[in-house]
Structures are given as C-alpha cells and as structure tokens.
Design a protein around this motif. Structure first.
Motif, PDB file in Angstrom:
ATOM      1  N   LEU A 284      -9.463   2.294   0.455  1.00  0.00           N
ATOM      2  CA  LEU A 284     -10.533   1.286   0.532  1.00  0.00           C
ATOM      3  C   LEU A 284      -9.956  -0.076   0.881  1.00  0.00           C
TER       4      LEU A 284
ATOM      5  N   HIS B 123      -8.284   4.194  -3.816  1.00  0.00           N
ATOM      6  CA  HIS B 123      -8.419   2.737  -3.882  1.00  0.00           C
ATOM      7  C   HIS B 123      -7.631   2.068  -2.756  1.00  0.00           C
TER       8      HIS B 123
ATOM      9  N   GLN C 163     -12.407  -5.832  -6.231  1.00  0.00           N
ATOM     10  CA  GLN C 163     -11.941  -4.445  -6.337  1.00  0.00           C
ATOM     11  C   GLN C 163     -10.425  -4.383  -6.405  1.00  0.00           C
ATOM     12  N   GLU C 164      -9.751  -5.268  -5.689  1.00  0.00           N
ATOM     13  CA  GLU C 164      -8.289  -5.303  -5.757  1.00  0.00           C
ATOM     14  C   GLU C 164      -7.828  -5.687  -7.160  1.00  0.00           C
TER      15      GLU C 164
ATOM     16  N   TRP D 106       0.804  -1.224   0.000  1.00  0.00           N
ATOM     17  CA  TRP D 106       0.000   0.000   0.000  1.00  0.00           C
ATOM     18  C   TRP D 106       0.835   1.271   0.000  1.00  0.00           C
TER      19      TRP D 106
ATOM     20  N   HIS E  46     -13.869  -7.311  -1.752  1.00  0.00           N
ATOM     21  CA  HIS E  46     -12.491  -6.815  -1.677  1.00  0.00           C
ATOM     22  C   HIS E  46     -11.625  -7.367  -2.803  1.00  0.00           C
TER      23      HIS E  46
ATOM     24  N   ALA F 246      -8.746  -2.536  -9.554  1.00  0.00           N
ATOM     25  CA  ALA F 246      -8.206  -1.206  -9.280  1.00  0.00           C
ATOM     26  C   ALA F 246      -6.753  -1.200  -8.817  1.00  0.00           C
ATOM     27  N   ILE F 247      -6.283  -2.297  -8.219  1.00  0.00           N
ATOM     28  CA  ILE F 247      -4.945  -2.309  -7.628  1.00  0.00           C
ATOM     29  C   ILE F 247      -3.931  -3.037  -8.498  1.00  0.00           C
TER      30      ILE F 247
ATOM     31  N   CYS G  82      -4.061   6.548  -7.136  1.00  0.00           N
ATOM     32  CA  CYS G  82      -4.584   5.281  -6.611  1.00  0.00           C
ATOM     33  C   CYS G  82      -4.880   5.350  -5.114  1.00  0.00           C
TER      34      CYS G  82
END
Length: 220
Positions: free
Chosen positions: A86, A83, A137-138, A70, A134, A141-142, A80
């Motif tokens: 979150l 995101h 979305q990871e 992170w 989770h 977006a990640i 980012c």
C-alpha cells in the motif's frame, strides 16, 4: 557506532515531526495559492518557490523510503508486506500528482493569473488528500514494525539522506519550518536534543530573524 546501534530496535519518532511538517505544508498550500491577488507576480513567485521546495522535499523523502525502507521491512517482517505494498502504491500516486504539479506551477508563478492558479490549487489538494491518508497509515502500520526490526544505524540512514538533500543555505529556514510544528513548550528541548550547540547559537543569533522574514514573504 556502538553494538547497540547495530541491533534491531530503533526510535522512529523523528518521522512524526517530518510528517507534521508535510501535513502543514500541503494543507496550507491550496489556500496560499488562492490567496495571491490576481497579477501579483512577486507574491506568486514567492509562494510558487515555496510550493516547489516542499514538493521536492516530499519527493526526496519518499524516494529515500523507497530505497532504504520497504525492501528491509518485506524481508524481515513478511506479515507487513500488504502494508508495504500500500505504501508503494501511495508513493506512486503521489509521484504522479507531484509531476502534474510541476507542469502547472511554473505558468502560474510567472503570470500570477487566478485562472492559472486554480489548477495549481486543485493539484495541491489532490496531493494533500493522498498524503493525509498515507501518513496516517504509515504511522499506524509501518513505524511500529520498523521500530522492532531495523537498527538505529539503519534508521539513521534515512535521516542522513534527508539532511544531505537540503542545500546548506536553506538549513536554517528548514529548521524554522520544523520548529513551527513542534509544540511551543517543547521547542527548547527539541533544539537541545536534535541540533548541535553551534547551530543552535546560529539559529538564535540570525536564523530566527531570517526565517521570520522568509515566512512573511510566503504567508503575508
């Protein structure tokens, strides 16, 4: 490490396999608990040990991301940040749910009473619901951002940290669970690409049989 390993740009596809493993484990978990006959302590212990193992694995996986992922993304890809925020919040929510699971699981594992098992199943459902949102979305977006701003060496540190957490005697069993979420027609290629030749031989000679017996104790 080569110079290429140090440059931004990495392959994050290995995370999709790990995510598939967690999706499978926590989707199956509530039904496994509810499927144990009232008073069947042997099966409750087997299922309980399995649930605790995957819960510990998820906690370790999330801790690795907290430590290695992170901050890097926030620093190198400021767009980012929302995101990442979150992701941090969802990790905290999952950690609280896993702590709640740890409070109710031992009682049911010892008693095998259905009345003790229902809180376990309900808590697993809460983990599942948080986790399914989770992970999706990871992935959307990640992972694409990580693939552009992190080096292969940095990404590999996540994998190395995860592998180091697995006891040596559990490695073949973990391999079995992973292979279950790899499409059947891709397993041979996955093994060649991801598992050294000596370990592949050990899997073929003894690992498959050990895993089949282990799986049967949990799934029946």
């Amino acid at each position: 490490m080569t110079a290429l390993d140090e440059k931004p740009g990495c392959d994050t596809s290995d995370m999709l396999t790990i995510h598939a493993l967690f999706r499978r484990a926590f989707t199956d978990g509530p039904a496994l608990v509810r499927g144990v006959a009232d008073g069947d302590t042997a099966r409750a212990r087997a299922v309980g040990d399995h649930v605790q193992e995957v819960a510990d694995a998820l906690h370790h996986h999330h801790t690795g991301e907290d430590e290695l992922l992170w901050d890097v993304l926030e620093q190198r890809a400021p767009a980012c940040a929302l995101h990442v925020g979150l992701m941090r919040a969802q990790h905290a929510q999952t950690a609280a749910q896993l702590e709640a699971l740890g409070e109710v699981l031992p009682t049911w594992s010892a008693s095998a009473r259905s009345s003790d098992g229902e809180p376990v199943a309900l808590t697993l459902e809460a983990v599942r619901d948080t986790l399914l949102a989770h992970l999706g979305q990871e992935e959307s977006a990640i992972l694409p951002t990580a693939a552009t701003v992190m080096s292969q060496k940095e990404w590999g540190a996540l994998h190395a940290r995860g592998m180091a957490s697995i006891p040596r005697e559990r490695l073949l069993l973990q391999l079995g669970w992973i292979l279950e979420v790899v499409p059947a027609d891709e397993r041979s290629g996955w093994l060649r690409a991801n598992v050294p030749a000596p370990a592949r031989l050990l899997w073929l000679v003894t690992g498959r049989r050990q895993f089949a017996a282990h799986r049967a104790r949990i799934y029946g």
